[in-house]
Structures are given as C-alpha cells and as structure tokens.
Design a protein around this motif. Structure first.
Motif, PDB file in Angstrom:
ATOM      1  N   GLU A 157     -85.338-108.702  69.239  1.00  0.00           N
ATOM      2  CA  GLU A 157     -86.252-106.529  69.430  1.00  0.00           C
ATOM      3  C   GLU A 157     -84.687-106.016  70.400  1.00  0.00           C
ATOM      4  OE1 GLU A 157     -89.912-106.936  71.758  1.00  0.00           O
ATOM      5  OE2 GLU A 157     -90.907-107.434  69.772  1.00  0.00           O
ATOM      6  N   HIS A 158     -84.328-106.858  71.358  1.00  0.00           N
ATOM      7  CA  HIS A 158     -83.781-106.198  72.138  1.00  0.00           C
ATOM      8  C   HIS A 158     -82.316-105.804  71.570  1.00  0.00           C
ATOM      9  CE1 HIS A 158     -81.017-105.106  75.518  1.00  0.00           C
ATOM     10  NE2 HIS A 158     -79.651-106.420  74.688  1.00  0.00           N
ATOM     11  N   LEU A 159     -81.796-106.971  70.176  1.00  0.00           N
ATOM     12  CA  LEU A 159     -80.192-106.394  69.518  1.00  0.00           C
ATOM     13  C   LEU A 159     -80.487-105.421  68.201  1.00  0.00           C
ATOM     14  CD1 LEU A 159     -78.728-110.023  69.991  1.00  0.00           C
ATOM     15  CD2 LEU A 159     -77.919-107.873  70.327  1.00  0.00           C
ATOM     16  N   ALA A 160     -81.681-105.415  67.833  1.00  0.00           N
ATOM     17  CA  ALA A 160     -81.793-104.890  67.004  1.00  0.00           C
ATOM     18  C   ALA A 160     -82.051-103.313  66.680  1.00  0.00           C
ATOM     19  CB  ALA A 160     -83.425-104.738  66.395  1.00  0.00           C
ATOM     20  N   ARG A 161     -82.204-102.936  68.504  1.00  0.00           N
ATOM     21  CA  ARG A 161     -82.588-101.636  68.865  1.00  0.00           C
ATOM     22  C   ARG A 161     -81.422-100.624  69.781  1.00  0.00           C
ATOM     23  NH1 ARG A 161     -86.470-103.102  71.737  1.00  0.00           N
ATOM     24  NH2 ARG A 161     -85.165-103.704  73.753  1.00  0.00           N
ATOM     25  N   ASP A 162     -80.742-101.343  69.623  1.00  0.00           N
ATOM     26  CA  ASP A 162     -79.169-100.766  70.923  1.00  0.00           C
ATOM     27  C   ASP A 162     -78.302-101.271  70.392  1.00  0.00           C
ATOM     28  OD1 ASP A 162     -77.292 -99.940  72.231  1.00  0.00           O
ATOM     29  OD2 ASP A 162     -78.807-100.759  74.525  1.00  0.00           O
ATOM     30  N   GLU A 163     -77.582-100.691  69.777  1.00  0.00           N
ATOM     31  CA  GLU A 163     -76.263-100.975  69.015  1.00  0.00           C
ATOM     32  C   GLU A 163     -75.098-101.188  70.286  1.00  0.00           C
ATOM     33  OE1 GLU A 163     -73.070 -98.531  65.444  1.00  0.00           O
ATOM     34  OE2 GLU A 163     -75.228 -98.272  65.475  1.00  0.00           O
ATOM     35  N   ILE A 164     -75.062-100.263  71.185  1.00  0.00           N
ATOM     36  CA  ILE A 164     -74.333-100.851  72.030  1.00  0.00           C
ATOM     37  C   ILE A 164     -73.900-101.790  72.002  1.00  0.00           C
ATOM     38  CG2 ILE A 164     -73.413-100.088  73.957  1.00  0.00           C
ATOM     39  CD1 ILE A 164     -74.017 -97.022  73.290  1.00  0.00           C
ATOM     40  N   SER A 165     -75.676-102.334  72.459  1.00  0.00           N
ATOM     41  CA  SER A 165     -75.572-103.937  73.176  1.00  0.00           C
ATOM     42  C   SER A 165     -75.428-105.166  72.327  1.00  0.00           C
ATOM     43  CB  SER A 165     -77.182-104.221  74.205  1.00  0.00           C
ATOM     44  OG  SER A 165     -77.926-103.246  75.101  1.00  0.00           O
ATOM     45  N   ARG A 166     -75.574-104.297  70.944  1.00  0.00           N
ATOM     46  CA  ARG A 166     -75.676-105.321  69.552  1.00  0.00           C
ATOM     47  C   ARG A 166     -74.194-105.744  70.013  1.00  0.00           C
ATOM     48  NH1 ARG A 166     -78.494-103.763  65.846  1.00  0.00           N
ATOM     49  NH2 ARG A 166     -77.068-101.847  65.850  1.00  0.00           N
ATOM     50  N   GLY A 167     -73.207-104.681  70.306  1.00  0.00           N
ATOM     51  CA  GLY A 167     -71.579-104.803  70.188  1.00  0.00           C
ATOM     52  C   GLY A 167     -70.940-105.932  71.171  1.00  0.00           C
ATOM     53  N   ILE A 168     -71.561-105.100  72.442  1.00  0.00           N
ATOM     54  CA  ILE A 168     -71.372-106.072  73.865  1.00  0.00           C
ATOM     55  C   ILE A 168     -71.872-107.359  73.464  1.00  0.00           C
ATOM     56  CG2 ILE A 168     -71.584-106.669  75.805  1.00  0.00           C
ATOM     57  CD1 ILE A 168     -71.983-102.937  76.013  1.00  0.00           C
ATOM     58  N   PHE A 169     -73.113-107.893  72.983  1.00  0.00           N
ATOM     59  CA  PHE A 169     -73.348-108.597  72.984  1.00  0.00           C
ATOM     60  C   PHE A 169     -71.779-109.960  71.743  1.00  0.00           C
ATOM     61  CE2 PHE A 169     -75.202-112.362  70.016  1.00  0.00           C
ATOM     62  CZ  PHE A 169     -76.155-113.420  71.086  1.00  0.00           C
ATOM     63  N   TYR A 170     -71.757-108.957  70.938  1.00  0.00           N
ATOM     64  CA  TYR A 170     -71.055-110.042  69.438  1.00  0.00           C
ATOM     65  C   TYR A 170     -69.712-110.160  70.111  1.00  0.00           C
ATOM     66  CZ  TYR A 170     -74.367-109.340  65.732  1.00  0.00           C
ATOM     67  OH  TYR A 170     -74.873-109.431  65.640  1.00  0.00           O
ATOM     68  N   ALA A 171     -69.427-109.061  71.268  1.00  0.00           N
ATOM     69  CA  ALA A 171     -67.776-109.473  71.702  1.00  0.00           C
ATOM     70  C   ALA A 171     -68.056-110.501  72.900  1.00  0.00           C
ATOM     71  CB  ALA A 171     -67.171-108.406  72.437  1.00  0.00           C
ATOM     72  N   LEU A 172     -69.174-111.090  73.382  1.00  0.00           N
ATOM     73  CA  LEU A 172     -68.849-112.005  74.876  1.00  0.00           C
ATOM     74  C   LEU A 172     -68.139-113.816  74.022  1.00  0.00           C
ATOM     75  CD1 LEU A 172     -73.281-111.014  76.090  1.00  0.00           C
ATOM     76  CD2 LEU A 172     -70.058-111.268  77.173  1.00  0.00           C
ATOM     77  N   PRO A 173     -68.263-113.923  74.516  1.00  0.00           N
ATOM     78  CA  PRO A 173     -67.700-115.608  74.669  1.00  0.00           C
ATOM     79  C   PRO A 173     -69.153-115.826  74.467  1.00  0.00           C
ATOM     80  CG  PRO A 173     -66.511-115.264  76.774  1.00  0.00           C
ATOM     81  CD  PRO A 173     -67.180-113.832  76.325  1.00  0.00           C
ATOM     82  N   ASP A 174     -69.540-117.381  73.197  1.00  0.00           N
ATOM     83  CA  ASP A 174     -70.075-118.021  73.127  1.00  0.00           C
ATOM     84  C   ASP A 174     -71.012-118.702  74.173  1.00  0.00           C
ATOM     85  OD1 ASP A 174     -69.842-117.257  70.763  1.00  0.00           O
ATOM     86  OD2 ASP A 174     -69.490-119.500  70.202  1.00  0.00           O
TER      87      ASP A 174
END
Length: 55
Positions: free
Chosen positions: A13-30
């Motif tokens: 739900e969080h990643l689907a709702r917030d495009e900025i947070s999704r981008g930050i999430f993908y940029a983080l190391p695993d």
C-alpha cells in the motif's frame, strides 16, 4: 520479508500510494530496504494466521 505479514501488506500500500517513497526505496541498497519499510509503515513482519472455518 514474510509474506502474509502486516508489513507485507502495508508495504504494498505504501509503495503504491507514494511515488517519491517508491523512488527512494528502489535507490536504497538491498540491505536497507526492509529496515526502511519497517520504519515507514511501523508494521510487524510476523506472519498472520488467517482463520479457517470448517463447515
């Protein structure tokens, strides 16, 4: 991440709702992704036991 946990559903739900947070999430190391989701959602990573009903 444990599938069927509150963290799993809250993360979706969080990643689907917030495009900025999704981008930050993908940029983080695993190694940091799970910690980030736990902080953002404050949800448990313990599997939920769904009730079953026998007729």
């Amino acid at each position: 991440m444990v599938v069927k946990s509150p963290l799993y559903w809250a993360s979706i739900e969080h990643l689907a709702r917030d495009e900025i947070s999704r981008g930050i999430f993908y940029a983080l190391p695993d190694g940091c992704k799970l910690h980030c989701l736990k902080r953002k959602t404050r949800a448990s990573n313990v599997e939920e036991v769904e009730p079953t009903f026998d007729p």
